[in-house]
Design a protein around this motif. Sequence first.
Motif, PDB file in Angstrom:
ATOM      1  N   LEU A   1       5.404 -70.400 -83.981  1.00 22.91           N
ATOM      2  CA  LEU A   1       6.804 -70.141 -84.332  1.00 22.91           C
ATOM      3  C   LEU A   1       7.718 -71.128 -83.621  1.00 22.91           C
ATOM      4  O   LEU A   1       7.520 -71.418 -82.436  1.00 22.91           O
ATOM      5  CB  LEU A   1       7.187 -68.708 -83.949  1.00 22.91           C
ATOM      6  N   PRO A   2       8.743 -71.622 -84.318  1.00 21.08           N
ATOM      7  CA  PRO A   2       9.669 -72.542 -83.668  1.00 21.08           C
ATOM      8  C   PRO A   2      10.624 -71.796 -82.733  1.00 21.08           C
ATOM      9  O   PRO A   2      10.877 -70.604 -82.906  1.00 21.08           O
ATOM     10  CB  PRO A   2      10.433 -73.156 -84.852  1.00 21.08           C
ATOM     11  N   ALA A   3      11.188 -72.515 -81.789  1.00 24.65           N
ATOM     12  CA  ALA A   3      12.152 -71.913 -80.852  1.00 24.65           C
ATOM     13  C   ALA A   3      13.425 -71.489 -81.562  1.00 24.65           C
ATOM     14  O   ALA A   3      14.133 -70.606 -81.101  1.00 24.65           O
ATOM     15  CB  ALA A   3      12.481 -72.910 -79.746  1.00 24.65           C
ATOM     16  N   THR A   4      13.694 -72.111 -82.695  1.00 24.25           N
ATOM     17  CA  THR A   4      14.926 -71.821 -83.446  1.00 24.25           C
ATOM     18  C   THR A   4      14.730 -70.701 -84.473  1.00 24.25           C
ATOM     19  O   THR A   4      15.499 -70.602 -85.425  1.00 24.25           O
ATOM     20  CB  THR A   4      15.400 -73.091 -84.175  1.00 24.25           C
TER      21      THR A   4
ATOM     22  N   LEU B   1       9.814 -74.006 -93.724  1.00 27.86           N
ATOM     23  CA  LEU B   1      10.521 -74.543 -92.557  1.00 27.86           C
ATOM     24  C   LEU B   1       9.686 -74.416 -91.279  1.00 27.86           C
ATOM     25  O   LEU B   1       9.711 -75.307 -90.423  1.00 27.86           O
ATOM     26  CB  LEU B   1      11.875 -73.860 -92.398  1.00 27.86           C
ATOM     27  N   ILE B   2       8.943 -73.322 -91.149  1.00 25.79           N
ATOM     28  CA  ILE B   2       8.068 -73.167 -89.979  1.00 25.79           C
ATOM     29  C   ILE B   2       6.976 -74.235 -90.013  1.00 25.79           C
ATOM     30  O   ILE B   2       6.688 -74.880 -88.998  1.00 25.79           O
ATOM     31  CB  ILE B   2       7.460 -71.748 -89.927  1.00 25.79           C
ATOM     32  N   ALA B   3       6.383 -74.449 -91.198  1.00 17.40           N
ATOM     33  CA  ALA B   3       5.345 -75.475 -91.327  1.00 17.40           C
ATOM     34  C   ALA B   3       5.919 -76.860 -91.019  1.00 17.40           C
ATOM     35  O   ALA B   3       5.287 -77.665 -90.329  1.00 17.40           O
ATOM     36  CB  ALA B   3       4.751 -75.447 -92.731  1.00 17.40           C
ATOM     37  N   LEU B   4       7.130 -77.129 -91.512  1.00 16.33           N
ATOM     38  CA  LEU B   4       7.773 -78.424 -91.267  1.00 16.33           C
ATOM     39  C   LEU B   4       8.044 -78.623 -89.773  1.00 16.33           C
ATOM     40  O   LEU B   4       7.809 -79.696 -89.227  1.00 16.33           O
ATOM     41  CB  LEU B   4       9.078 -78.506 -92.064  1.00 16.33           C
TER      42      LEU B   4
ATOM     43  N   VAL C   1      18.144 -66.327 -90.291  1.00 11.93           N
ATOM     44  CA  VAL C   1      19.470 -66.109 -90.884  1.00 11.93           C
ATOM     45  C   VAL C   1      19.694 -67.109 -92.009  1.00 11.93           C
ATOM     46  O   VAL C   1      20.136 -66.757 -93.111  1.00 11.93           O
ATOM     47  CB  VAL C   1      20.579 -66.222 -89.812  1.00 11.93           C
ATOM     48  N   ASN C   2      19.354 -68.359 -91.757  1.00 13.83           N
ATOM     49  CA  ASN C   2      19.545 -69.405 -92.750  1.00 13.83           C
ATOM     50  C   ASN C   2      18.769 -69.121 -94.034  1.00 13.83           C
ATOM     51  O   ASN C   2      19.328 -69.203 -95.137  1.00 13.83           O
ATOM     52  CB  ASN C   2      19.126 -70.757 -92.164  1.00 13.83           C
ATOM     53  N   VAL C   3      17.479 -68.792 -93.920  1.00 15.58           N
ATOM     54  CA  VAL C   3      16.677 -68.610 -95.131  1.00 15.58           C
ATOM     55  C   VAL C   3      17.130 -67.399 -95.939  1.00 15.58           C
ATOM     56  O   VAL C   3      17.073 -67.427 -97.175  1.00 15.58           O
ATOM     57  CB  VAL C   3      15.161 -68.547 -94.847  1.00 15.58           C
ATOM     58  N   TYR C   4      17.600 -66.352 -95.286  1.00 14.91           N
ATOM     59  CA  TYR C   4      18.069 -65.190 -96.051  1.00 14.91           C
ATOM     60  C   TYR C   4      19.410 -65.447 -96.712  1.00 14.91           C
ATOM     61  O   TYR C   4      19.633 -65.043 -97.855  1.00 14.91           O
ATOM     62  CB  TYR C   4      18.067 -63.911 -95.201  1.00 14.91           C
TER      63      TYR C   4
END
Length: 198
Positions: free
Chosen positions: A52-55, A155-158, A61-64
């Motif tokens: 998991l990224p730190a962000t 985004l997590i994969a990226l 919030v962004n994806v929803y």
Amino acid sequence: PVAAALVFLVGVAGARGWTREVGLGRPVAWWPYLLPGLVTAVVLAAAVGAGLPATLPVLLVNVYVVGASEELAFRGVLARPIRVRAGDRAAILLGALAFGGVHALNALVGGEPGAALAQAVVNVGAGLWYVGVRARGGSIVPLVVIHAAWDAAALIALSNGATGIATLLAGSAAILAVYGIALAARTPGRRPVDGAPV
């Protein structure tokens, strides 16, 4: 701006009495959401397994917000006049093309035309199944959750540089595009529009 657009679209739909027509009601059929939901859950689990990224809070919030605004705009408000005038098949095809086309504009933001073109092509395929599922299921509400989970996985994969997850995403997107085409093929070309699915 995306959150403001979402509030604006919900306000317009509510003020015009279009909540059912734009897909803000309960699904009348759940089966169209099952395959996309399952595939997305597998992809998201694989992405989370890579780390998991730190962000993460900002990402969620962004994806929803993006998922909700894109579903309401493309599978709700914009799809309604196309469905009224030309039927569900035209709404599926034109909605997919519009969804992909808008993502091509990311070349202006990111300055990478090749990446934006690839994203546009992938999102035409995604648009096929998003609109196909909406046409058969009658609601964008489950699609918001699926869309956000899909974007979170990407985004997590990226953020992790997980190329294996990117390959899984691409293969899954191809399967779901075929699913969308199958849904479109089984959808009548023209019918009265009342917010209900076929």
